[in-house]
Design an enzyme around this catalytic site. Sequence first.
Site, PDB file in Angstrom:
ATOM      1  CE1 TYR A  29     -17.501 -78.821-154.522  1.00 43.28           C
ATOM      2  CE2 TYR A  29     -16.264 -77.022-153.542  1.00 43.28           C
ATOM      3  CZ  TYR A  29     -17.002 -78.185-153.403  1.00 43.28           C
ATOM      4  OH  TYR A  29     -17.248 -78.690-152.141  1.00 43.28           O
ATOM      5  CB  VAL A  44     -22.063 -75.544-144.384  1.00 43.02           C
ATOM      6  CG1 VAL A  44     -21.215 -76.737-143.963  1.00 43.02           C
ATOM      7  CG2 VAL A  44     -21.564 -74.941-145.694  1.00 43.02           C
ATOM      8  CE1 TYR A  47     -20.663 -82.238-145.516  1.00 41.43           C
ATOM      9  CE2 TYR A  47     -21.942 -81.364-143.680  1.00 41.43           C
ATOM     10  CZ  TYR A  47     -21.499 -81.262-144.985  1.00 41.43           C
ATOM     11  OH  TYR A  47     -21.867 -80.200-145.754  1.00 41.43           O
ATOM     12  CE  LYS A  96     -19.393 -81.485-151.010  1.00 41.35           C
ATOM     13  NZ  LYS A  96     -18.810 -81.709-149.669  1.00 41.35           N
ATOM     14  CB  SER A 154     -22.146 -80.199-149.006  1.00 43.11           C
ATOM     15  OG  SER A 154     -20.843 -79.706-148.856  1.00 43.11           O
TER      16      SER A 154
END
Length: 302
Positions: A186, A256, A238, A61, A58
């Site tokens: 992705y 993660v 998060y 992103k 992540s």
Amino acid sequence: MLNEIVEINRRHTSNGNVASYIPDLGKACKEDLGICIIDKDNKIYTAGEYDTKFTIQSVSKPIVLAMALMDNDWSHVFSKVGMEPSGDPFNSIMKLEMNDTKKPCNPMINAGAIVTTSLIKGDSVEEKEERMLNFFRKIAKNDKLSINYDVYNSEKRTGDRNRAMAYLLKNDGFIEGDVEEVLDLYFKQCSIEIDTVDLARIGTNLATYGVDIETGERVLSESVSRMVKTFMVTCGMYDASGEFAIRVGIPAKSGVGGGILASVPNRMGIGVYGPSLDKKGNSIAGLRVLEDLSRMLKLNIF
């Protein structure tokens, strides 16, 4: 100082667990903890397992968001993804059905990130992948960055929740094109293999508002850099982003795989690696490292 911070906080790795829902991530060494800092004078400081390779997950992103903002009018991007913290876990589907617009809350949760990935320009899947990988290499200043295909295949086999999100987003008009092609890109972006030095370099480029400190080349516009860092502050950790802003107070994005990208405006970029995660998916010891570092160096931007 970094050696001391890492060794003091290494004990916290025993309180978390490596990600196992993606099988290949479960192979990481739980006790690993490392950090790299690159300051605005291009001085590099490292400690612990700073050169251990791991997949970006992540942490990709904000980088893909930057691409989407450079490839499209901002009004188009934010017609498909929101700007607000979700308050929910990163892989939650709930608000896609419950909010009035059905639009993903922000680009830092999985649903929003899948949308921003779909906005990368290219005439073919291969061209989009090449553009994406080249952009990661440019902002990290590492031409050797590549995709870990073992992790990619592991993600693709087990990515049913992301697949469900993507088809729901397609149904509601937030994704254009072939859903499986978007998901494939992705999964590949999440499987790019890096180390803390790469993360620190990305953080430095964000800290300088998009200007490479070695060459003076602009790799990001100032406005895109500001937007990305703002999302990192409000949504990057998060559903622990608010607490992180209070305790640490710097723009950051976790993944993660155990990585944390942090950027202190006009001062430094920071990369942290610690694959032992807390229940919200953040590096449990990495958070402590950044908290201590922020306090000792007075990094809090607030």
